[in-house]
Scaffold this motif. Structure first.
Motif, PDB file in Angstrom:
ATOM      1  N   LYS A 125      -4.411   2.805 -12.526  1.00 28.00           N
ATOM      2  CA  LYS A 125      -3.221   3.193 -11.762  1.00 28.00           C
ATOM      3  C   LYS A 125      -3.494   3.145 -10.264  1.00 28.00           C
ATOM      4  O   LYS A 125      -2.652   2.679  -9.490  1.00 28.00           O
ATOM      5  CB  LYS A 125      -2.755   4.597 -12.169  1.00 28.00           C
ATOM      6  CG  LYS A 125      -1.465   4.994 -11.469  1.00 28.00           C
ATOM      7  CD  LYS A 125      -0.763   6.151 -12.123  1.00 28.00           C
ATOM      8  CE  LYS A 125       0.598   6.362 -11.463  1.00 28.00           C
ATOM      9  NZ  LYS A 125       1.378   7.436 -12.091  1.00 28.00           N
ATOM     10  N   GLU A 126      -4.667   3.605  -9.850  1.00 28.02           N
ATOM     11  CA  GLU A 126      -5.018   3.594  -8.424  1.00 28.02           C
ATOM     12  C   GLU A 126      -4.952   2.191  -7.839  1.00 28.02           C
ATOM     13  O   GLU A 126      -4.402   1.959  -6.762  1.00 28.02           O
ATOM     14  CB  GLU A 126      -6.413   4.197  -8.250  1.00 28.02           C
ATOM     15  CG  GLU A 126      -6.992   4.076  -6.853  1.00 28.02           C
ATOM     16  CD  GLU A 126      -7.899   2.864  -6.704  1.00 28.02           C
ATOM     17  OE1 GLU A 126      -7.937   2.293  -5.596  1.00 28.02           O
ATOM     18  OE2 GLU A 126      -8.539   2.465  -7.681  1.00 28.02           O
ATOM     19  N   ARG A 127      -5.494   1.233  -8.572  1.00 26.94           N
ATOM     20  CA  ARG A 127      -5.528  -0.153  -8.093  1.00 26.94           C
ATOM     21  C   ARG A 127      -4.113  -0.697  -7.891  1.00 26.94           C
ATOM     22  O   ARG A 127      -3.786  -1.319  -6.867  1.00 26.94           O
ATOM     23  CB  ARG A 127      -6.302  -1.008  -9.091  1.00 26.94           C
ATOM     24  CG  ARG A 127      -6.121  -2.504  -8.959  1.00 26.94           C
ATOM     25  CD  ARG A 127      -6.734  -3.052  -7.668  1.00 26.94           C
ATOM     26  NE  ARG A 127      -6.594  -4.486  -7.632  1.00 26.94           N
ATOM     27  CZ  ARG A 127      -5.489  -5.127  -7.248  1.00 26.94           C
ATOM     28  NH1 ARG A 127      -4.413  -4.446  -6.888  1.00 26.94           N
ATOM     29  NH2 ARG A 127      -5.450  -6.453  -7.242  1.00 26.94           N
ATOM     30  N   ILE A 128      -3.246  -0.436  -8.841  1.00 32.36           N
ATOM     31  CA  ILE A 128      -1.886  -0.972  -8.789  1.00 32.36           C
ATOM     32  C   ILE A 128      -1.052  -0.259  -7.736  1.00 32.36           C
ATOM     33  O   ILE A 128      -0.327  -0.891  -6.953  1.00 32.36           O
ATOM     34  CB  ILE A 128      -1.232  -0.888 -10.172  1.00 32.36           C
ATOM     35  CG1 ILE A 128      -1.906  -1.889 -11.118  1.00 32.36           C
ATOM     36  CG2 ILE A 128       0.270  -1.149 -10.094  1.00 32.36           C
ATOM     37  CD1 ILE A 128      -1.436  -1.812 -12.552  1.00 32.36           C
ATOM     38  N   VAL A 129      -1.158   1.072  -7.677  1.00 35.01           N
ATOM     39  CA  VAL A 129      -0.339   1.833  -6.741  1.00 35.01           C
ATOM     40  C   VAL A 129      -0.765   1.562  -5.294  1.00 35.01           C
ATOM     41  O   VAL A 129       0.064   1.519  -4.385  1.00 35.01           O
ATOM     42  CB  VAL A 129      -0.401   3.334  -7.066  1.00 35.01           C
ATOM     43  CG1 VAL A 129       0.296   4.165  -5.996  1.00 35.01           C
ATOM     44  CG2 VAL A 129       0.240   3.595  -8.418  1.00 35.01           C
ATOM     45  N   THR A 130      -2.061   1.367  -5.071  1.00 36.22           N
ATOM     46  CA  THR A 130      -2.526   1.038  -3.724  1.00 36.22           C
ATOM     47  C   THR A 130      -1.909  -0.275  -3.253  1.00 36.22           C
ATOM     48  O   THR A 130      -1.514  -0.423  -2.094  1.00 36.22           O
ATOM     49  CB  THR A 130      -4.062   0.949  -3.693  1.00 36.22           C
ATOM     50  OG1 THR A 130      -4.610   2.213  -4.073  1.00 36.22           O
ATOM     51  CG2 THR A 130      -4.568   0.592  -2.305  1.00 36.22           C
ATOM     52  N   GLU A 131      -1.800  -1.232  -4.164  1.00 31.99           N
ATOM     53  CA  GLU A 131      -1.230  -2.533  -3.815  1.00 31.99           C
ATOM     54  C   GLU A 131       0.284  -2.462  -3.601  1.00 31.99           C
ATOM     55  O   GLU A 131       0.839  -3.183  -2.771  1.00 31.99           O
ATOM     56  CB  GLU A 131      -1.557  -3.538  -4.929  1.00 31.99           C
ATOM     57  CG  GLU A 131      -1.099  -4.957  -4.635  1.00 31.99           C
ATOM     58  CD  GLU A 131      -1.549  -5.943  -5.701  1.00 31.99           C
ATOM     59  OE1 GLU A 131      -0.957  -7.032  -5.770  1.00 31.99           O
ATOM     60  OE2 GLU A 131      -2.490  -5.623  -6.456  1.00 31.99           O
ATOM     61  N   ASP A 132       0.951  -1.582  -4.344  1.00 30.79           N
ATOM     62  CA  ASP A 132       2.417  -1.547  -4.311  1.00 30.79           C
ATOM     63  C   ASP A 132       2.898  -0.098  -4.423  1.00 30.79           C
ATOM     64  O   ASP A 132       3.371   0.339  -5.469  1.00 30.79           O
ATOM     65  CB  ASP A 132       2.967  -2.383  -5.483  1.00 30.79           C
ATOM     66  CG  ASP A 132       4.486  -2.397  -5.556  1.00 30.79           C
ATOM     67  OD1 ASP A 132       5.137  -2.122  -4.532  1.00 30.79           O
ATOM     68  OD2 ASP A 132       5.015  -2.663  -6.651  1.00 30.79           O
ATOM     69  N   PRO A 133       2.804   0.680  -3.332  1.00 28.78           N
ATOM     70  CA  PRO A 133       3.072   2.123  -3.424  1.00 28.78           C
ATOM     71  C   PRO A 133       4.507   2.488  -3.757  1.00 28.78           C
ATOM     72  O   PRO A 133       4.754   3.553  -4.317  1.00 28.78           O
ATOM     73  CB  PRO A 133       2.674   2.644  -2.033  1.00 28.78           C
ATOM     74  CG  PRO A 133       2.674   1.452  -1.146  1.00 28.78           C
ATOM     75  CD  PRO A 133       2.311   0.286  -1.999  1.00 28.78           C
ATOM     76  N   THR A 134       5.484   1.653  -3.416  1.00 28.05           N
ATOM     77  CA  THR A 134       6.889   2.034  -3.641  1.00 28.05           C
ATOM     78  C   THR A 134       7.584   1.160  -4.678  1.00 28.05           C
ATOM     79  O   THR A 134       8.804   1.055  -4.702  1.00 28.05           O
ATOM     80  CB  THR A 134       7.681   2.001  -2.320  1.00 28.05           C
ATOM     81  OG1 THR A 134       7.579   0.696  -1.732  1.00 28.05           O
ATOM     82  CG2 THR A 134       7.145   3.031  -1.336  1.00 28.05           C
ATOM     83  N   GLU A 135       6.814   0.536  -5.551  1.00 28.65           N
ATOM     84  CA  GLU A 135       7.334  -0.168  -6.723  1.00 28.65           C
ATOM     85  C   GLU A 135       8.280  -1.310  -6.368  1.00 28.65           C
ATOM     86  O   GLU A 135       9.352  -1.453  -6.940  1.00 28.65           O
ATOM     87  CB  GLU A 135       8.029   0.826  -7.666  1.00 28.65           C
ATOM     88  CG  GLU A 135       8.071   0.358  -9.108  1.00 28.65           C
ATOM     89  CD  GLU A 135       8.520   1.452 -10.065  1.00 28.65           C
ATOM     90  OE1 GLU A 135       9.709   1.491 -10.391  1.00 28.65           O
ATOM     91  OE2 GLU A 135       7.669   2.256 -10.473  1.00 28.65           O
ATOM     92  N   LYS A 136       7.849  -2.160  -5.435  1.00 30.27           N
ATOM     93  CA  LYS A 136       8.620  -3.357  -5.122  1.00 30.27           C
ATOM     94  C   LYS A 136       8.217  -4.527  -6.010  1.00 30.27           C
ATOM     95  O   LYS A 136       8.968  -5.492  -6.164  1.00 30.27           O
ATOM     96  CB  LYS A 136       8.401  -3.757  -3.652  1.00 30.27           C
ATOM     97  CG  LYS A 136       8.741  -2.659  -2.646  1.00 30.27           C
ATOM     98  CD  LYS A 136      10.190  -2.264  -2.715  1.00 30.27           C
ATOM     99  CE  LYS A 136      10.522  -1.246  -1.624  1.00 30.27           C
ATOM    100  NZ  LYS A 136      11.898  -0.722  -1.734  1.00 30.27           N
ATOM    101  N   GLY A 137       7.010  -4.445  -6.579  1.00 26.43           N
ATOM    102  CA  GLY A 137       6.520  -5.563  -7.386  1.00 26.43           C
ATOM    103  C   GLY A 137       5.620  -5.107  -8.510  1.00 26.43           C
ATOM    104  O   GLY A 137       6.075  -4.546  -9.513  1.00 26.43           O
TER     105      GLY A 137
END
Length: 364
Positions: free
Chosen positions: A228-240
Motif C-alpha cells: 500500500k505504501e508503494r502505491i499510495v506514495t506514487e498516487d496519493p489522491t487516487e488519480k491512477g
C-alpha cells in the motif's frame, strides 16, 4: 491501463508525503516520539467502546498521555456516522481544543477513518496520529490518508484525503482480536498479494488462517503495508494506480452497504466476497488465470462463509455500485487483473456481466 508491481520488501519506517509509518518495537517510545514531533497545547484520545476495554489499558500509563482527554464513541461500522462525528467535534470544542491540539486515534478502521475526518475538519484541521489496533486498520484503513464516514447508507460517502502525522503499527494488539476480525483484516492482505507478486499471493494462500501464527503474521503485515505504501506514495489522491487498491471493493462496498440494511458484516468480509466476483470478471474480461481464480475463491469460501442474497436483490446491489467513487459518467468502474500483479484499472462492466458475476458468487 495495466502494470506489474514487485512489492514484497519488509517495512520498518516509511514516509508517505508527510505521513510517517512506524512499525513499533517499543510502543511507548514510538508514541512519545510521535507526540513530540507535533507541537500541541492539548492531547485528546479517540477510541470506541471496544478499544477502551481491550486496548487502552496498554497505553493509559504512558507518561506522554498523562492529562490527555478521552473521547469515546460506539463500536462497529454502524457508528461511523455524522452523529458520531458531531459528538467528536462537540467533545473537542467543550474540552478546549484549538487549532494546535493533537488528536490520537486508537482503534480499528472505523475509529481511524472517523477520527481522521474529525481532525481534518475541526478548526479547519488539527494534527492527528493513528494507532491502529485491528489487522484491518493496520494494513489498510489507518494508512494512506483516506478519512470519512458513511452517509445515507453508503460506505465512506463523505470524507477527505489527509494523512496522519504518524501511523504507529504495533502487532501486540493482534492478541486482542477474535478470529472474525483477524479474517477481516486478512482479506485486505489477500488483495495486496493479488496486486503484488505470485510469491506473496502463495504465502497468503498457504497461511493457516484457522490457527494463525501471530509472529509470522506480523512479518506478513509489514509486507502488506509495503504494498500500500508503494502505491499510495506514487498516487496519493487516487488519480491512477492507487485504484489498484480498490480490487474487490466495487462489488464489496455494495455488499457492505446492502448488509448494513439487513445484518451488518465486517468490511474485510465484504471485500473477500467482492474479490470472488471481481476475480470472476477478471477471468472473463482481462484473462486472469482460471486456476488461480478458483484457488483464491476456494480459500475465501472455506474461511469467510457466504453473504445471503437472491437474484431479486441484484437491482439494489447494482444501484449501490453506481455510487462508487471511481465511476465516470454512467459506467461502473472496476479494478481487474490480467494475472497476479498485472493490474488493469478503469475497467467497466455492463449489467449483464455484473449479474453473471453475482450468479457465480451465489452458485459457488
Amino acid at each position: 491501463m495495466h502494470r506489474k508491481n514487485q512489492l514484497t520488501r519488509p517495512v520498518t519506517i516509511v514516509f508517505m508525503n508527510r505521513q510517517k509509518i512506524v512499525i513499533a518495537e517499543n510502543l511507548e517510545q514510538s508514541l512519545t516520539e510521535a507526540i513530540s514531533l507535533c507541537a500541541h497545547d492539548r492531547v485528546f484520545i479517540l477510541a470506541d467502546e471496544t478499544t477502551v476495554r481491550c486496548c487502552l489499558p496498554v497505553v493509559e500509563g504512558f507518561a506522554a498521555l498523562q492529562g490527555a482527554k478521552r473521547i469515546t464513541i460506539g463500536a462497529t461500522d454502524v457508528h461511523k456516522t455524522l452523529e458520531s462525528l458531531t459528538h467528536v467535534w462537540e467533545e473537542l470544542g467543550t474540552g478546549g481544543a484549538t487549532r494546535h491540539t493533537l488528536l490520537i486515534n486508537i482503534g480499528g478502521g472505523m475509529v481511524t477513518d472517523l477520527g481522521g475526518f474529525a481532525a481534518s475538519t475541526f478548526k479547519r484541521g488539527i494534527n492527528y496520529i493513528n494507532v491502529p489496533t485491528t489487522l484491518l486498520s493496520m494494513v489498510d484503513a489507518s494508512v494512506g490518508g483516506k478519512t470519512g464516514i458513511n452517509f445515507r447508507g453508503l460506505k465512506n460517502e463523505i470524507g477527505v484525503f489527509n494523512n496522519a502525522n504518524t501511523v504507529i503499527l504495533d502487532t501486540q494488539f493482534l492478541k486482542t482480536l477474535d478470529a472474525e476480525n483477524i479474517r477481516s483484516g486478512y482479506a485486505e492482505m489477500l488483495k495486496h498479494g493479488l496486486i503484488s507478486t505470485e510469491q506473496m499471493w502463495a504465502e497468503l494462500m498457504n497461511f493457516d488462517l484457522e490457527h494463525p501464527n501471530l509472529q509470522q503474521l506480523s512479518l506478513m503485515v509489514a509486507n502488506s503495508v509495503a504494498v500500500k505504501e508503494r502505491i499510495v506514495t506514487e498516487d496519493p489522491t487516487e488519480k491512477g494506480i492507487r485504484k489498484a487498491l480498490n480490487l474487490g471493493h466495487t462489488i464489496g462496498h455494495a455488499f457492505e452497504s446492502f448488509a448494513l440494511a439487513h445484518k451488518p458484516i465486517l468490511h474485510g468480509y465484504a471485500v473477500a466476497y467482492g474479490l470472488i466476483c471481481e476475480l470472476y470478471l477478471s477471468c472473463v474480461k482481462t484473462g486472469f488465470p482460471t486456476d488461480k481464480m478458483r484457488q483464491t475463491v476456494r480459500f475465501i469460501q472455506e474461511h469467510y462463509g457466504k453473504l445471503t442474497f437472491t437474484c431479486d436483490d441484484y437491482p439494489t446491489l447494482l444501484e449501490l455500485m453506481t455510487h462508487d467513487k471511481k465511476n465516470v459518467g454512467n459506467d461502473i468502474n472496476f479494478t481487474l487483473l490480467g494475472g497476479i500483479g498485472d493490474i488493469r484499472i478503469n475497467q467497466t462492466a455492463c449489467k449483464d456481466d455484473i449479474y453473471e458475476a453475482l450468479d457465480f458468487y451465489r452458485e459457488g
